[in-house]
Write a protein that holds these residues in place. Structure first.
Motif, mmCIF file in Angstrom:
data_model
loop_
_atom_site.group_PDB
_atom_site.id
_atom_site.type_symbol
_atom_site.label_atom_id
_atom_site.label_comp_id
_atom_site.label_asym_id
_atom_site.label_seq_id
_atom_site.Cartn_x
_atom_site.Cartn_y
_atom_site.Cartn_z
ATOM 1 N N MET A 38 23.825 45.409 -43.059
ATOM 2 C CA MET A 38 23.429 46.810 -43.111
ATOM 3 C C MET A 38 24.160 47.624 -42.038
ATOM 4 O O MET A 38 24.549 48.773 -42.267
ATOM 5 C CB MET A 38 21.915 46.933 -42.926
ATOM 6 C CG MET A 38 21.088 46.390 -44.084
ATOM 7 S SD MET A 38 21.406 47.246 -45.662
ATOM 8 C CE MET A 38 22.534 46.078 -46.465
ATOM 9 N N ALA A 39 24.347 47.030 -40.871
ATOM 10 C CA ALA A 39 25.055 47.731 -39.792
ATOM 11 C C ALA A 39 26.507 47.974 -40.182
ATOM 12 O O ALA A 39 27.060 49.061 -39.939
ATOM 13 C CB ALA A 39 24.975 46.925 -38.500
ATOM 14 N N LEU A 41 27.703 48.190 -43.266
ATOM 15 C CA LEU A 41 27.707 49.208 -44.315
ATOM 16 C C LEU A 41 27.505 50.606 -43.731
ATOM 17 O O LEU A 41 28.136 51.576 -44.178
ATOM 18 C CB LEU A 41 26.601 48.902 -45.337
ATOM 19 C CG LEU A 41 26.880 47.780 -46.340
ATOM 20 C CD1 LEU A 41 25.646 47.533 -47.194
ATOM 21 C CD2 LEU A 41 28.077 48.122 -47.221
ATOM 22 N N ALA A 42 26.640 50.712 -42.731
ATOM 23 C CA ALA A 42 26.387 52.012 -42.109
ATOM 24 C C ALA A 42 27.644 52.539 -41.428
ATOM 25 O O ALA A 42 27.965 53.734 -41.532
ATOM 26 C CB ALA A 42 25.244 51.893 -41.102
ATOM 27 N N GLN A 43 28.374 51.661 -40.750
ATOM 28 C CA GLN A 43 29.606 52.101 -40.091
ATOM 29 C C GLN A 43 30.679 52.465 -41.115
ATOM 30 O O GLN A 43 31.445 53.411 -40.915
ATOM 31 C CB GLN A 43 30.121 51.011 -39.141
ATOM 32 C CG GLN A 43 29.112 50.560 -38.095
ATOM 33 C CD GLN A 43 28.420 51.715 -37.397
ATOM 34 O OE1 GLN A 43 29.053 52.648 -36.932
ATOM 35 N NE2 GLN A 43 27.093 51.645 -37.317
ATOM 36 N N MET A 44 30.733 51.719 -42.218
ATOM 37 C CA MET A 44 31.670 52.066 -43.293
ATOM 38 C C MET A 44 31.341 53.438 -43.861
ATOM 39 O O MET A 44 32.233 54.261 -44.096
ATOM 40 C CB MET A 44 31.610 51.014 -44.405
ATOM 41 C CG MET A 44 32.273 49.690 -44.078
ATOM 42 S SD MET A 44 32.132 48.504 -45.450
ATOM 43 C CE MET A 44 33.003 49.362 -46.757
ATOM 44 N N ALA A 45 30.044 53.696 -44.084
ATOM 45 C CA ALA A 45 29.626 54.979 -44.636
ATOM 46 C C ALA A 45 29.942 56.111 -43.662
ATOM 47 O O ALA A 45 30.369 57.198 -44.072
ATOM 48 C CB ALA A 45 28.130 54.948 -44.953
ATOM 49 N N LEU A 46 29.732 55.868 -42.375
ATOM 50 C CA LEU A 46 30.032 56.883 -41.370
ATOM 51 C C LEU A 46 31.516 57.232 -41.369
ATOM 52 O O LEU A 46 31.896 58.411 -41.350
ATOM 53 C CB LEU A 46 29.603 56.386 -39.994
ATOM 54 C CG LEU A 46 29.916 57.298 -38.802
ATOM 55 C CD1 LEU A 46 29.217 58.636 -38.962
ATOM 56 C CD2 LEU A 46 29.514 56.620 -37.500
ATOM 57 N N LEU A 47 32.361 56.204 -41.397
ATOM 58 C CA LEU A 47 33.800 56.435 -41.399
ATOM 59 C C LEU A 47 34.242 57.133 -42.684
ATOM 60 O O LEU A 47 35.022 58.100 -42.655
ATOM 61 C CB LEU A 47 34.535 55.111 -41.224
ATOM 62 C CG LEU A 47 36.073 55.168 -41.226
ATOM 63 C CD1 LEU A 47 36.570 56.090 -40.114
ATOM 64 C CD2 LEU A 47 36.655 53.766 -41.072
ATOM 65 N N ALA A 48 33.741 56.638 -43.829
ATOM 66 C CA ALA A 48 34.126 57.232 -45.110
ATOM 67 C C ALA A 48 33.654 58.677 -45.198
ATOM 68 O O ALA A 48 34.383 59.554 -45.688
ATOM 69 C CB ALA A 48 33.548 56.409 -46.259
#
Length: 349
Positions: A38-39, A41-48
């Motif tokens: 989950m962490a 995925l959260a960083q991927m979402a933040l970057l994207a």
């Protein structure tokens, strides 16, 4: 183990440093695997999300305001990601990595499974209790990486033994050393956790000394874990890249071909247009998809397993083994003057 017992003598719950044994141990860290996924995925979402908003804003300003305004925003986006967002993401993911080091070390030394909820937060709280704020711990971790890179990358003995130029061999060793240095820095943190030592600097020097005393099994495991992680991640990424390329390419080829044909373009021209569009958009979608899937798999799943492989090998190797004072002195010397380290093959002395 404590600082009053310099020779490790505890029982290790798992002695097989294999991929599947390490994966089984990671599963015993409670809720950590899910929390790490989950962490990530959260960083991927933040970057994207940051990239998407920045690119859209750049396009709007370029089209409706001024090209210079769009260029300024795009430059700010690039610099902000490079010097602000990426270091932030690295720190967050490092905190998750440090939490795994704690949980896996406890499992190895005590057989204690991780908590079924909030495992990562519990581990971080312990680390802060023993060492203080995670920021200085991360800085110390990076300092250990630099020390390891300098200490293990010299190849002086080979130059003396072989009457040929071994510059390619030196470069290969330097490249491998830089790849495994973060893993050895994780060993230093694990060693400090294991003996309850709040002085991370001293514990790190002892841990590096143990690596220097056992270069073949420990460096060998670190390199094997690194290439296993890269191979599996790269393979899965290539599969998803191919799937994305084929699916998008087929759809675009059909749509572009029909559109070209309906516009009156000859069949041969329509086929060329469709193939070109399919190839271009297939790569445009497939390559990023493969890279994202590969990065997620390596960061969320494979990196914890490869780190645990090395932790198992380290704690198994050092049992009953005292620290060699001469080797410890070399580590001290490398710390005070990183350019004077003797290198891997100085162990032949």
């Amino acid at each position: 183990m404590s600082t009053n017992s310099p020779v490790p003598n505890y029982r290790v719950s798992e002695q097989r440093a294999t991929f599947f044994a390490a994966a089984a141990l990671v599963r015993k860290t409670g809720s950590y695997p899910f929390e790490r996924a989950m962490a990530v995925l959260a960083q991927m979402a933040l970057l994207a999300g940051t990239l998407t908003v920045g690119i859209l804003l750049t396009a709007v300003l370029t089209m409706y305001v001024h090209k210079g305004a769009g260029a300024v925003v795009f430059l700010a986006l690039v610099l902000g990601i490079a010097f602000g967002l990426m270091p932030y993401i690295d720190r967050r993911l490092w905190a998750m990595r440090a939490a795994l080091t704690y949980l896996a070390t406890k499992q190895l030394m005590t057989g204690q499974d991780g908590p079924s909820a909030n495992a990562a937060d519990s581990a971080k709280q312990f680390l802060e209790t023993q060492f203080g704020n995670l920021g200085p711990i991360a800085d110390a971790h990076n300092e250990v990486q630099r020390l390891v890179s300098k200490f293990f990358r010299e190849f002086d003995k080979v130059s003396e033994l072989l009457p040929i130029d071994v510059e390619p061999l030196r470069k290969a060793l330097a490249w491998l050393t830089d790849r495994v240095a973060p893993r050895i820095a994780d060993l230093a943190l694990s060693f400090a956790i294991g003996r309850g030592d709040g002085n991370l600097e001293q514990a790190s020097k002892d841990a590096i000394t143990y690596v220097a005393q056992n270069p073949k099994p420990l460096l060998g495991t670190a390199i094997r874990a690194h290439f296993t992680e890269k191979f599996l991640g790269g393979t899965v990424g290539f599969v998803f890249m191919t799937i994305g390329f084929v699916v998008v390419g087929a759809l675009v080829n059909a749509l572009a071909g029909d559109a070209a044909a309906s516009s009156g373009i000859p069949d041969e021209g329509a086929a060329v247009v469709g193939a070109f569009a399919a190839g271009f958009l297939g790569l445009l979608v497939g390559v990023p998809l493969g890279m994202l899937v590969s990065w997620f798999l390596r960061t969320a799943v494979l990196e914890p397993i490869s780190l645990t492989m090395l932790l198992i090998r380290f704690h198994t190797c050092i049992q009953g083994q005292p620290i060699n004072p001469a080797m410890r002195a070399r580590v001290e010397s490398a710390k005070s003057d990183l350019g004077e380290a003797g290198g891997v093959l100085s162990f032949l002395d």
